[in-house]
Design a protein around this motif. Structure first.
Motif, PDB file in Angstrom:
ATOM      1  N   CYS A  17      18.755  -1.840 -26.204  1.00  0.00           N
ATOM      2  CA  CYS A  17      18.956  -3.267 -26.461  1.00  0.00           C
ATOM      3  C   CYS A  17      19.549  -3.443 -27.865  1.00  0.00           C
ATOM      4  N   VAL A  18      20.653  -4.157 -27.959  1.00  0.00           N
ATOM      5  CA  VAL A  18      21.344  -4.320 -29.230  1.00  0.00           C
ATOM      6  C   VAL A  18      21.650  -5.795 -29.471  1.00  0.00           C
ATOM      7  N   ILE A  19      21.945  -6.117 -30.715  1.00  0.00           N
ATOM      8  CA  ILE A  19      22.338  -7.453 -31.153  1.00  0.00           C
ATOM      9  C   ILE A  19      23.700  -7.341 -31.829  1.00  0.00           C
ATOM     10  N   LEU A  20      24.634  -8.200 -31.455  1.00  0.00           N
ATOM     11  CA  LEU A  20      25.946  -8.231 -32.102  1.00  0.00           C
ATOM     12  C   LEU A  20      25.889  -9.144 -33.322  1.00  0.00           C
ATOM     13  N   LEU A  21      26.426  -8.662 -34.437  1.00  0.00           N
ATOM     14  CA  LEU A  21      26.498  -9.446 -35.659  1.00  0.00           C
ATOM     15  C   LEU A  21      27.930  -9.923 -35.820  1.00  0.00           C
ATOM     16  N   ALA A  51      34.229  -7.379 -25.929  1.00  0.00           N
ATOM     17  CA  ALA A  51      33.344  -6.477 -26.666  1.00  0.00           C
ATOM     18  C   ALA A  51      32.034  -6.262 -25.911  1.00  0.00           C
ATOM     19  N   ILE A  52      31.462  -7.333 -25.365  1.00  0.00           N
ATOM     20  CA  ILE A  52      30.212  -7.210 -24.613  1.00  0.00           C
ATOM     21  C   ILE A  52      30.440  -6.376 -23.357  1.00  0.00           C
ATOM     22  N   TRP A  53      31.571  -6.571 -22.671  1.00  0.00           N
ATOM     23  CA  TRP A  53      31.870  -5.794 -21.464  1.00  0.00           C
ATOM     24  C   TRP A  53      31.985  -4.302 -21.778  1.00  0.00           C
ATOM     25  N   ARG A  54      32.623  -3.961 -22.874  1.00  0.00           N
ATOM     26  CA  ARG A  54      32.798  -2.554 -23.238  1.00  0.00           C
ATOM     27  C   ARG A  54      31.474  -1.937 -23.682  1.00  0.00           C
ATOM     28  N   ILE A  55      30.675  -2.690 -24.418  1.00  0.00           N
ATOM     29  CA  ILE A  55      29.386  -2.159 -24.876  1.00  0.00           C
ATOM     30  C   ILE A  55      28.442  -1.968 -23.695  1.00  0.00           C
ATOM     31  N   GLU A  56      28.476  -2.889 -22.734  1.00  0.00           N
ATOM     32  CA  GLU A  56      27.644  -2.724 -21.541  1.00  0.00           C
ATOM     33  C   GLU A  56      28.083  -1.493 -20.746  1.00  0.00           C
ATOM     34  N   ASN A  57      29.396  -1.207 -20.716  1.00  0.00           N
ATOM     35  CA  ASN A  57      29.870  -0.003 -20.046  1.00  0.00           C
ATOM     36  C   ASN A  57      29.451   1.268 -20.763  1.00  0.00           C
ATOM     37  N   CYS A  58      29.172   1.163 -22.063  1.00  0.00           N
ATOM     38  CA  CYS A  58      28.673   2.323 -22.808  1.00  0.00           C
ATOM     39  C   CYS A  58      27.224   2.641 -22.471  1.00  0.00           C
ATOM     40  N   VAL A  84      23.366  -5.840 -24.369  1.00  0.00           N
ATOM     41  CA  VAL A  84      23.542  -6.835 -25.428  1.00  0.00           C
ATOM     42  C   VAL A  84      22.636  -8.020 -25.129  1.00  0.00           C
ATOM     43  N   LEU A  85      21.666  -8.236 -26.000  1.00  0.00           N
ATOM     44  CA  LEU A  85      20.680  -9.302 -25.781  1.00  0.00           C
ATOM     45  C   LEU A  85      20.935 -10.538 -26.630  1.00  0.00           C
ATOM     46  N   GLY A  86      21.682 -10.398 -27.718  1.00  0.00           N
ATOM     47  CA  GLY A  86      21.841 -11.551 -28.600  1.00  0.00           C
ATOM     48  C   GLY A  86      23.052 -11.448 -29.480  1.00  0.00           C
ATOM     49  N   LEU A  87      23.283 -12.542 -30.183  1.00  0.00           N
ATOM     50  CA  LEU A  87      24.438 -12.683 -31.054  1.00  0.00           C
ATOM     51  C   LEU A  87      23.966 -13.399 -32.312  1.00  0.00           C
ATOM     52  N   THR A  88      24.139 -12.773 -33.476  1.00  0.00           N
ATOM     53  CA  THR A  88      23.744 -13.378 -34.743  1.00  0.00           C
ATOM     54  C   THR A  88      24.987 -13.815 -35.492  1.00  0.00           C
TER      55      THR A  88
END
Length: 866
Positions: free
Chosen positions: A238-242, A271-278, A282-286
């Motif tokens: 689980c990650v958060i994008l800054l 970016a979210i689509w590529r990170i999910e494929n990794c 992605v749970l949040g956005l700061t």
């Protein structure tokens, strides 16, 4: 030599061999240097080494008047090929004397005198130095000290420095040194005191991936390796994008001069689509409180939510939410600014909230004698964690209840108490509250946090959660390292920023941020020793045909080039369903028609996407599904046409009506469509009959394809001709500067007129104040230019006001492009400006917090004055 002599001479042959050996042998002269003999006189007759064993002796048995120093294993005889031994000794002696003279000369020229105590300490240290083996035993074999010591010994033993193979830990350390200062690193390397890799070697590591803006599959692979997706537990995925106008890991950046919230929608979700494929979630956005970021968040507001604080992640199964957070340190600064603002007079439930209260209390407390202060600078919170700073250990933590019932309740009561003062207008009521942006940020962050914490604790093995992880400290640290890399040059350009970003990716967490930075260092996780010792990818030094051959044989390059499907003919989506296509398709085959359809081209783009080489379960399943669908589309032309019509009919509802700020409404409408159940049902029914073995990955497929088709419709609607291809707004860079320059005169002129009136209209003056630049305004290229030319008398407008004048300028230009006939502004142009959709939309965004009467009055004044 003694080994050549027989042990017993009992025959003429053995005697002859002895004489032959002695005939070609010479007597070793030892070391009869006067200085050594003088030094030997003060010591014992034997010389001991560092290990304590006897090394040499003083020999005066042959010539008592001419003693000499011999090694303890000296055989006295030298072979014939060593006849030049005395000459060699003399040469070495001369070389030694020259070196001593040079050292003495340097000591006299630049030497430093030390006192007797330091002299004795240095002498004791130098006299008790252990050998290298003893030094290595003092530390672990995998420690940096041992690795560094071994690398220095290996490099010193190399005759050619190019044959040295450096340890990954040394590479990380050298990159960190070079990041601090290129000049200091070169000076340290040229001194010869340390053996360090060259700048060229370090560049081969930092330039393994091409430094550029935008997305890169190689960065995706690096992210996948850094996150250890294959071995980490589910909770660590689980990650958060800054976001700052788009991790501890610098993922992607884009170069731009001026930016709107709707322009960030596409790169954000890619970016979210590529990170999910990794393999991550992605749970949040700061974000901070800039107007661009607020506009981006408003695009995602759900109809059931009172404020935009969450949205459905269209790439995730089971309708997982994506939460929005406003950076809390930024929020605290804006709250402080509201307290200190001279324009605001905060009020709640009959009591004033003034910064002067805090200031007066501090001054009175500081004047108390005997050190008995009520708010001392050093308190218990500076030495230990307060309850609100402890990690969350359960979803029923009392602080969550406090946030929901006490804090959010207080903000609600504060607003309702101000709204009950009906004698005040809306603009006057707003001055009694925190700013709208600050209140929205506080409510959005609290509501997102109240839902995110229970979701995290519902995952297996989650035992604690630290709320500080949601702050933008890693991003602030990253920008600090960027500025630190440039030294005095603190503002890198796009190319320098890209190169520094790639170097920071390779450095991982070895680089230290400035101790004077504005982020907490305790939250920065340093890379483990195992991670730093992993081999680093390095750029190959090839050129010409060899480089082309090496690149074509690379698995990444070959995977992106090979495809058994033909590249579809690029036919615009606007032409695919019009009558003009019928004449073109009359001579084309049925297969070519299908390959020219937008649906097939979108699916083919997914098939050729570079994320297929990630080799994760998600990327492999998506690629296999796209391959199956492409085969099916070619063999089923009727079903393909029918599906494309269904999708286009749904996307047609999001078609923009104009070319300016209506894009905001376009992306908002499109996002609501892509997360709707109707849209998902149409695609799932279509994919279920073709590739239904992995339904969990359906969203990643149809969302990518649908987004591709929607962008094709947008491109066809926004057909840009050659005359305006340099700027989407039809204005050159110089014209943008001039518009920004002149825009500030309108609110400045109106404010002066209102101040000269006998009856000052305070509400209109407050509205004009909202049109001016604030602390969180976006810094565009034209903004930076206008500040450079300012000599102290210009007025700066914010981004929303500038967009208003931009829409007015485009409308005025449309009436001045005809034949040169006289035009009256008030009668011919002003009514069209007032009724322009873009102008009205910009004004509605700007005047959202004003009362209706003030908004109408000021709008007429702005149009006439502008």
């Amino acid at each position: 030599m003694l080994g050549l002599l027989p042990t017993l001479v009992n025959s003429c042959a053995k005697l002859k061999s002895v004489l032959d050996v002695l005939d070609v042998a010479y007597v070793c002269s030892g070391n009869s240097d006067h200085q050594f003999l003088q030094q030997w006189h003060y010591n014992a007759s034997t010389l001991h080494g560092l290990s304590g064993n006897k090394v040499a002796v003083l020999d005066d048995s042959l010539f008592p008047e001419h003693p000499t120093i011999r090694h303890k294993q000296c055989e006295m005889l030298l072979p014939g090929d060593a006849a030049g031994h005395p000459k060699e000794m003399k040469r070495k002696s001369l070389q030694l004397s020259r070196l001593k003279a040079k050292i003495s000369q340097n000591c006299e020229a630049s030497g430093v005198m030390v006192d007797e105590g330091l002299h004795s300490d240095l002498k004791a240290i130098c006299g008790n130095l252990p050998d290298s083996a003893d030094v290595l035993k003092l530390n672990r074999n995998d420690s940096f000290f041992n690795i560094f010591w071994q690398q220095q010994m290996q490099a010193a033993a190399k005759k050619d420095s190019r044959t040295m193979r450096w340890h990954p830990l040394m590479i990380h350390w050298c990159l960190s040194l070079r990041h601090k200062s290129n000049g200091a690193y070169e000076a340290l390397r040229d001194s010869g005191f340390l053996k360090l890799p060259s700048q060229r070697t370090l560049r081969d590591y930092t330039h393994y991936i091409e430094a550029k803006c935008g997305f890169s599959v190689q960065v995706d692979c690096m992210l996948q390796k850094t996150a250890k997706v294959d071995s980490c537990p589910e909770r660590d995925k689980c990650v958060i994008l800054l976001v700052d106008e788009i991790l501890q890991f610098p993922y992607v950046h884009f170069a731009c001069t001026n930016l709107c919230g709707d322009e960030m929608y596409d790169p954000l979700w890619e970016a979210i689509w590529r990170i999910e494929n990794c393999g991550l979630k992605v749970l949040g956005l700061t974000l901070d409180g800039a107007s661009v970021n607020r506009s981006l968040v408003k695009l995602h507001q759900l109809q059931t939510d009172p404020i935009p604080y969450r949205t459905i992640n269209p790439f995730a199964e089971n309708n997982r939410y994506l939460y929005f957070f406003s950076d809390v340190p930024h929020l605290m600064k804006t709250v402080r600014n509201c307290f200190m603002s001279s324009r605001r007079s905060l009020w709640c439930k009959g009591k004033n909230i003034w910064w002067s209260h805090v200031k007066k209390f501090y001054e009175e407390d500081s004047s108390v004698g005997l050190g008995l202060r009520m708010v001392p600078k050093l308190n218990h919170g500076a030495r230990a964690l307060k309850p609100f700073q402890m990690p969350y250990l359960s979803p029923t933590d009392f602080r969550l209840k406090w946030l929901k019932e006490v804090f959010l309740g207080y903000l609600k009561d504060w607003k309702s108490s101000v709204e009950q003062r009906r004698e005040l207008k809306k603009t006057e009521q707003n001055l009694l509250l925190l700013s709208c942006e600050t209140r929205l940020g506080l409510e959005m962050t609290c509501m997102s946090f109240l839902e995110l914490v229970p979701y995290l604790f519902s995952m297996p093995d989650v035992q604690s959660f630290l709320s500080q992880r949601l702050c933008q400290d890693p991003l602030e640290r990253f920008f600090g390292l960027q500025r630190q890399r440039g030294g005095v040059h603190e503002n890198p350009n796009a190319v320098e920023f890209a190169k520094n970003t790639q170097a920071l990716r390779v450095m991982k967490s070895v680089g230290k941020s400035s101790s004077f930075g504005n982020c907490r260092h305790g939250l920065i996780e340093q890379a483990s020793m195992d991670e730093l010792c992993e081999p680093l990818p390095k750029r190959r030094r090839t050129s010409g045909k060899r480089s082309d051959l090496a690149r074509s044989s690379h698995p990444t390059f070959s995977a992106l080039q090979q495809s058994e499907f033909e590249t579809p003919t690029l036919v615009s989506s606007s032409e695919s369903h019009h009558s003009s296509l019928s004449a073109t398709c009359a001579e084309a085959t049925e297969k070519e028609v299908i390959m020219g359809s937008t649906l097939y081209r979108a699916m083919h783009a997914l098939l050729e996407a570079d994320t297929k080489i990630l080799n994760t379960s998600a990327s492999v399943a998506v690629h296999a599904m796209a391959e199956s669908v492409c085969r099916w589309l070619i063999t089923h032309p009727k079903e393909t046409t029918s599906m494309e019509k269904k999708v286009n009919s749904m996307l047609q509802k999001c078609k923009p009506k104009s070319r300016s700020l209506k894009q905001h409404q376009m992306w908002s409408c499109y996002h609501k469509l892509r997360i709707s159940s109707e849209y998902a049902t149409v695609w799932k029914q279509f994919l279920d009959g073709i590739a239904g073995e992995n339904p969990a990955h359906f969203p990643k497929v149809y969302q990518y394809v649908g987004h591709f088709m929607f962008k094709e419709k947008v491109k066809s609607h926004y057909a840009i001709d050659a005359a305006t291809s340099g700027n989407a707004d039809g204005l050159t860079c110089s014209e943008m500067y001039a518009l920004r320059y002149s825009a500030g005169y309108v609110p400045r002129t109106l404010r002066r007129k209102l101040e000269k009136c006998k009856k000052k209209k305070i509400e209109l003056l407050n509205c004009i104040g909202d049109m001016l630049e604030s602390d969180d305004s976006v810094q565009s290229d034209s903004t930076n230019w206008i500040k450079c030319v300012d000599r102290g008398g210009l007025t700066f407008v914010n981004s929303q006001t500038f967009e208003l004048f931009l829409a007015m300028e485009l409308e005025v230009r449309s009436h001045l492009q005809g034949p040169g006939k006289p035009v009256n502004f008030l009668s011919d142009i002003a009514p069209n400006v007032k009724n322009n959709e873009d102008v009205l939309f910009c004004w509605s965004m700007l005047s959202s917090s004003w009362d209706e009467e003030s908004s109408k009055t000021l709008f007429k004044m702005v149009v006439i004055c502008g």
